[in-house]
Design an enzyme around this catalytic site. Structure first.
Site, short mmCIF file in Angstrom:
data_model
loop_
_atom_site.label_atom_id
_atom_site.label_comp_id
_atom_site.label_asym_id
_atom_site.label_seq_id
_atom_site.Cartn_x
_atom_site.Cartn_y
_atom_site.Cartn_z
N GLN A 32 10.09 -14.99 22.98
CA GLN A 32 9.33 -14.24 24.00
C GLN A 32 7.85 -14.62 23.98
OE1 GLN A 32 11.58 -12.88 21.89
NE2 GLN A 32 12.67 -11.18 22.81
N ARG A 73 21.15 -0.97 25.56
CA ARG A 73 20.48 -1.44 24.33
C ARG A 73 20.07 -0.20 23.52
NH1 ARG A 73 16.11 -6.13 24.94
NH2 ARG A 73 16.63 -6.41 22.72
N GLY A 123 12.05 -5.87 27.22
CA GLY A 123 10.78 -5.16 27.05
C GLY A 123 11.05 -3.68 27.31
N ALA A 124 10.61 -2.83 26.37
CA ALA A 124 11.03 -1.43 26.40
C ALA A 124 10.75 -0.73 27.73
CB ALA A 124 10.38 -0.68 25.23
N ASP A 136 9.02 -0.46 20.70
CA ASP A 136 10.27 -0.04 21.35
C ASP A 136 10.61 1.41 21.07
OD1 ASP A 136 10.45 -3.12 20.85
OD2 ASP A 136 11.74 -2.63 22.55
N ASN A 172 9.42 -2.33 16.46
CA ASN A 172 9.04 -3.37 17.43
C ASN A 172 9.79 -4.66 17.05
OD1 ASN A 172 7.52 -4.24 19.75
ND2 ASN A 172 6.27 -5.46 18.37
N LYS A 173 9.57 -5.69 17.81
CA LYS A 173 10.28 -6.96 17.62
C LYS A 173 10.29 -7.40 16.16
CE LYS A 173 12.10 -8.80 20.01
NZ LYS A 173 13.55 -8.54 20.12
#
Ligand code: MRU
Length: 351
Positions: free
Chosen positions: A202, A98, A56-57, A243, A253-254
């Protein structure tokens, strides 16, 4: 690795500093077990970020900030007054753990700016104060975004969320789930549909757990189920975190968020992105410049330790995608809301 529980864990605790050590909730075990791992060195924190112990960012930004404190303790212990040179490899390792979530680089940069202003004396308490501030500011930002995002929702309605942008993904309360918490408390949300979010699940493991823990009605669905759900009506908003947001309002994002936003546009469902300004990267003109993390294809080829695909099957595993600003109705930050984002509006927000 030593495990320990410093305090009663709740879904609000992704990272805790306790008695000179960093505790990270082992998110890969959730929701089956709530367990904390204990960290005493920066390389170990970097490894925890890379291997998804903490994810999670905003949460990886907070973890990295505490990692810098551990790095400073080691550097000062080893090099004394020359600690500022000795700490550099650990800073670089943390920032590189990351690539997509800019909160990580942002937090390390903020800690480094303070490091550059210090002298050769013991830096640990000063850096710890800064890390605690980063953590507390993120929590406060999420509360503020919760209020601002909830104001946009004309309820009561059902919403869809993707991945986990909750308390456990942040300094506390959550970004997308923060908006959902506040809107639910205001009677504007009836039910949350949580995409399971292949391949790390998630949504199934973390979002469903957090929402159930908070007493917010949640229904899990396969990622591919969103289209028919929207077609049936009753979904007012897709609400997600991010993110990295580029200067023109493109949103990383994801993986799967882009597809969800395309579906939303087709079905007349609005898209809200809730993210603190530490997620905004004004140095990147558009989302095309955002580095997208590719993880091991094995994460896709197997599930729960069981191989799914035939041996030798090729697989690609990009774990984020970029949603063009044109598909985003609102970006909600702690500084305010940007409707129908453009470069000009993002510049005005960020100053
Ligand atoms: O790979 P992850 O689990 O770190 O990805 C997380 C997401 O994509 C979240 O939606 C994003 O970081 C926002 S969290 C507040």
């Amino acid at each position: 690795m030593e495990t320990n529980i410093p305090t009663t864990p709740t879904p609000d605790d992704a990272a805790l500093w306790h008695d000179g050590r960093l505790y990270l909730a082992e998110q890969r075990l959730l929701p089956d077990r709530v367990e904390f791992l204990v960290y005493d060195t920066a390389p170990a924190v970097a490894e925890a970020i890379q291997s998804m112990v903490v994810r999670g960012a905003p949460a990886i930004g907070v973890a990295a900030a505490y990692g810098v404190v551990l790095a400073a303790r080691s550097a000062y212990g080893a090099a004394g007054r020359d600690w500022q040179a000795a700490i550099v490899p650990d800073l670089e390792r943390l920032a590189a753990a990351r690539p997509t979530a800019v909160n990580l680089a942002w937090a390390v940069r903020r800690m480094r700016a303070l490091i550059d202003r210090l002298d050769g004396s013991d830096p640990v308490q000063t850096l710890l104060d800064e890390a605690l501030s980063i953590h507390a500011e993120d929590r406060a930002a999420n509360r503020r975004m919760g209020d601002l995002g909830a104001e946009l929702i004309e309820g009561p309605t059902d919403v869809i969320t993707h991945c986990n942008a909750g308390a456990i993904a942040t300094g506390g309360y959550g970004t997308a789930l923060g908006v959902i918490r506040s809107a639910y408390a205001a009677g504007k949300i009836r039910r949350v549909y949580a995409d399971e979010t292949r391949p790390w699940m998630q949504g199934a493991r973390l979002t469903a757990w957090e929402l159930m823990d908070s007493g917010i009605p949640v229904t899990l669905q396969a990622d591919g189920a969103a289209a028919s759900l929207m077609a049936g009506g009753g979904i007012g908003w897709v609400i997600v975190g991010s993110d990295r947001i580029a200067a023109n309002g493109d949103v990383a994002n994801k993986i799967g968020t882009y597809g969800l936003a395309v579906l939303a546009k087709y079905h007349g469902v609005k898209v809200m992105v809730a993210a603190p300004t530490s997620t905004v990267d004004m140095e990147l003109a558009s989302g095309a410049e955002i580095p997208i993390e590719e993880r091991d294809p094995e994460e896709l080829l197997s599930c729960g330790g069981r191989r799914l695909a035939p041996v030798g099957c090729a697989a690609r595993n990009p774990v984020f995608d970029v949603t063009p600003a044109a598909l985003v109705d609102a970006i909600v930050t702690e500084r305010g809301v940007v409707l129908a984002p453009t470069t000009e509006k993002m510049r005005a927000l960020m100053g």
